[in-house]
Write an enzyme that holds these catalytic residues in place. Structure first.
Site, PDB file in Angstrom:
ATOM      1  N   ASP A  11       0.806  -1.225   0.000  1.00  0.00           N
ATOM      2  CA  ASP A  11       0.000   0.000   0.000  1.00  0.00           C
ATOM      3  C   ASP A  11       0.841   1.278   0.000  1.00  0.00           C
ATOM      4  O   ASP A  11       0.390   2.318   0.471  1.00  0.00           O
ATOM      5  CB  ASP A  11      -0.948  -0.021   1.210  1.00  0.00           C
ATOM      6  CG  ASP A  11      -2.210   0.789   0.954  1.00  0.00           C
ATOM      7  OD1 ASP A  11      -2.631   0.877  -0.217  1.00  0.00           O
ATOM      8  OD2 ASP A  11      -2.760   1.351   1.917  1.00  0.00           O
TER       9      ASP A  11
HETATM   10  N1  LIG Z   1       3.624  11.589  11.601  1.00  0.00           N
HETATM   11  C1  LIG Z   1       2.971  12.335  10.723  1.00  0.00           C
HETATM   12  N2  LIG Z   1       3.161  13.663  10.686  1.00  0.00           N
HETATM   13  C2  LIG Z   1       2.500  14.443   9.803  1.00  0.00           C
HETATM   14  N3  LIG Z   1       1.627  13.967   8.901  1.00  0.00           N
HETATM   15  C3  LIG Z   1       1.401  12.651   8.884  1.00  0.00           C
HETATM   16  C4  LIG Z   1       2.050  11.765   9.773  1.00  0.00           C
HETATM   17  N4  LIG Z   1       1.599  10.510   9.534  1.00  0.00           N
HETATM   18  C5  LIG Z   1       0.708  10.635   8.538  1.00  0.00           C
HETATM   19  N5  LIG Z   1       0.572  11.914   8.136  1.00  0.00           N
HETATM   20  C6  LIG Z   1      -0.304  12.461   7.111  1.00  0.00           C
HETATM   21  O1  LIG Z   1      -1.584  11.927   7.335  1.00  0.00           O
HETATM   22  C7  LIG Z   1      -2.005  11.192   6.215  1.00  0.00           C
HETATM   23  C8  LIG Z   1      -2.716   9.947   6.672  1.00  0.00           C
HETATM   24  O2  LIG Z   1      -1.866   9.123   7.450  1.00  0.00           O
HETATM   25  P1  LIG Z   1      -1.710   7.600   7.101  1.00  0.00           P
HETATM   26  O3  LIG Z   1      -1.136   7.438   5.742  1.00  0.00           O
HETATM   27  O4  LIG Z   1      -0.951   6.989   8.223  1.00  0.00           O
HETATM   28  O5  LIG Z   1      -3.234   7.148   7.143  1.00  0.00           O
HETATM   29  P2  LIG Z   1      -4.054   5.990   6.430  1.00  0.00           P
HETATM   30  O6  LIG Z   1      -5.464   6.306   6.625  1.00  0.00           O
HETATM   31  O7  LIG Z   1      -3.517   4.684   6.934  1.00  0.00           O
HETATM   32  O8  LIG Z   1      -3.704   6.109   4.921  1.00  0.00           O
HETATM   33  P3  LIG Z   1      -4.119   5.131   3.711  1.00  0.00           P
HETATM   34  O9  LIG Z   1      -5.233   5.814   3.051  1.00  0.00           O
HETATM   35  O10 LIG Z   1      -2.844   5.134   2.948  1.00  0.00           O
HETATM   36  O11 LIG Z   1      -4.447   3.796   4.308  1.00  0.00           O
HETATM   37  C9  LIG Z   1      -0.760  10.893   5.413  1.00  0.00           C
HETATM   38  O12 LIG Z   1      -1.050  10.774   4.054  1.00  0.00           O
HETATM   39  C10 LIG Z   1       0.117  12.084   5.728  1.00  0.00           C
HETATM   40  O13 LIG Z   1      -0.208  13.165   4.886  1.00  0.00           O
END
Ligand SMILES: Nc1ncnc2c1ncn2[C@@H]1O[C@H](COP(=O)(O)OP(=O)(O)OP(=O)(O)O)[C@@H](O)[C@H]1O
Ligand SMILES: [Mg+2]
Length: 406
Positions: free
Chosen positions: A294
């Site tokens: 992913d």
């Molecule tokens: N530690 C962090 N600091 C700042 N922004 C972050 C951080 N972790 C994630 N993000 C932002 O938040 C968004 C969502 O986080 P993440 O990718 O972990 O979520 P997700 O819902 O698992 O995503 P996906 O849709 O890929 O499954 C990321 O695309 C990024 O822009």
């Protein structure tokens, strides 16, 4: 409702442009003259940088949606529906969603209604504004999983602030579909840190130690995963970031398409330099070894710590997906293939050739990462918060990835 609404775009607190919504629900983004004329302007996005380093100002108008740079700051899927419902706006009308959520966006950008009306028009029309103000969340994070911005307490717990604004940690709630995702992500990010990748502070937190979780998100049990935000400094100030869907002007739903790892490598090589190329290779190797299918365009980001220069951001969203979805296909093409069974030193040499990366740096970094991975995985796999099903799935997967034996 007035026919025309305007959101001011602020970057590091300074007005740099506007998004205007006109009848027919069309949106137009334009930079301010001051920003255009500023030779030391802070970077908003590489999307708006032309090949000579100038600013691209000719941005197509959009219908119902906003231009991809802004659309990518909004959540997707059920997270989006949930925030839209609480704000009383349609989840399809992106300008109005940004109006509701634009006070706390990823990076150092804020969207503020030009006429000062804090809330967008109530499309559901079912409440008075005071009720809506209490209910509305004022933050936005991209992605599909349910997640909130949170403040860390001295005692170690986390609090989701009333009305959802502020906070320098992100809390990702457990999935209702797959078991143990927070534990999986915490473990994979811990491994990545041990192997030497740039990983923010992370925590596994019992849901009991999280206060301020809103109603209406269903029955949740167990632990949540928390990560310190790299776009928020200790003093609360904002550090600008953008993801590669924004860089490539791709809507979030096309995050698996339209660009490849080669395109990402091109940008890193041109803008950020060798240290970041090495880090990019470490993360590619690692995510292939753990079976993370992913790593799409939104799971790679740039950070602008000095407000102008792009660097690869710290790591996030490393999850071994093969225990849940039996597919060993990477989200983006690497070299000639998406298949993890094709991921070899040869494939990396092909990528290096195409993106004109220093080949020795690429292959040395890959070999070193593989060696460290074997050593640390063997030592840690029994100590991590992983079920034997996940450990077995990763062990079986590693045997199918050629680079693991090189
Ligand atoms: N530690 C962090 N600091 C700042 N922004 C972050 C951080 N972790 C994630 N993000 C932002 O938040 C968004 C969502 O986080 P993440 O990718 O972990 O979520 P997700 O819902 O698992 O995503 P996906 O849709 O890929 O499954 C990321 O695309 C990024 O822009
Ligand atoms: Mg993600």
């Amino acid at each position: 409702m007035p026919d025309v609404s305007v959101l001011n775009v602020l970057l590091h607190g300074d007005a740099i442009g506007t998004i205007t919504n006109v009848p027919g629900d069309q949106s137009i983004f334009a930079f301010s003259q001051g920003y255009i004329d500023n030779p030391r302007r802070p970077t908003l996005s590489l999307r708006f940088k032309d090949s000579l380093g100038g600013l691209i100002t000719d941005i197509p108008k959009t219908q119902t949606r906003v231009t991809p740079f802004f659309a990518n700051m909004l959540p997707e899927g059920s997270m989006r529906d949930y925030l839209a419902l609480r704000a009383g706006v349609s989840s399809r009308r992106e300008f109005f969603l940004l109006w509701a959520l634009g006070a706390d966006l990823p990076g150092a950008m804020i969207l503020a209604p030009a006429d000062g009306a804090e809330l967008p028009p109530d499309e559901m029309d079912d409440d008075d504004d005071d009720e809506r103000k209490k209910r509305i969340f004022r933050f936005s994070l991209a992605g599909v999983q349910l997640k909130f911005s949170a403040v860390k307490e001295a005692a170690g717990g986390l609090t989701i602030p009333v009305q959802g604004m502020g906070g320098s940690w992100i809390v990702k709630l457990p999935s209702t579909k797959f078991a143990g995702v927070p534990e999986n992500e915490f473990s994979m990010m811990s491994l990545a840190a041990k192997i030497g990748m740039d990983v923010p502070d992370i925590k596994l937190v019992s849901l009991k130690d999280i206060s301020g979780l809103p109603d209406g998100i269903g029955e949740l049990k167990g632990s949540a995963y928390a990560i310190r935000r790299f776009d928020r400094a200790d003093d609360g100030s904002r550090i600008h970031i953008e993801d590669f869907a924004q860089v490539f002007d791709v809507f979030p739903e096309d995050k698996y398409k339209r660009a490849s790892m080669r395109n990402i490598a091109d940008v890193i090589a041109a803008e950020a330099g060798q240290d970041d190329i090495a880090e990019l290779i470490r993360r590619m190797v690692f995510n292939t070894l753990i079976g993370n299918a992913d790593m799409h365009l939104k799971n790679w980001s740039l950070i602008y710590s000095d407000r102008r220069t792009a660097r690869l951001s710290p790591a996030y969203d490393f999850v071994s997906t093969i225990p849940y979805i039996d597919s060993a296909k990477s989200a983006l093409t690497i070299g000639r293939s998406k298949q993890m069974k094709d991921f070899s030193i040869e494939q990396l040499k092909y990528l290096a050739g195409k993106a004109r990366l220093p080949e020795k740096l690429v292959t040395d970094t890959a070999r070193k990462t593989v060696a460290l991975f074997h050593e640390i995985w063997a030592k840690e796999k029994k100590n991590l918060a992983l079920s034997s099903k996940v450990v077995d799935a990763i062990d079986a997967h590693i045997k199918t990835v050629p680079v693991a034996a090189e």
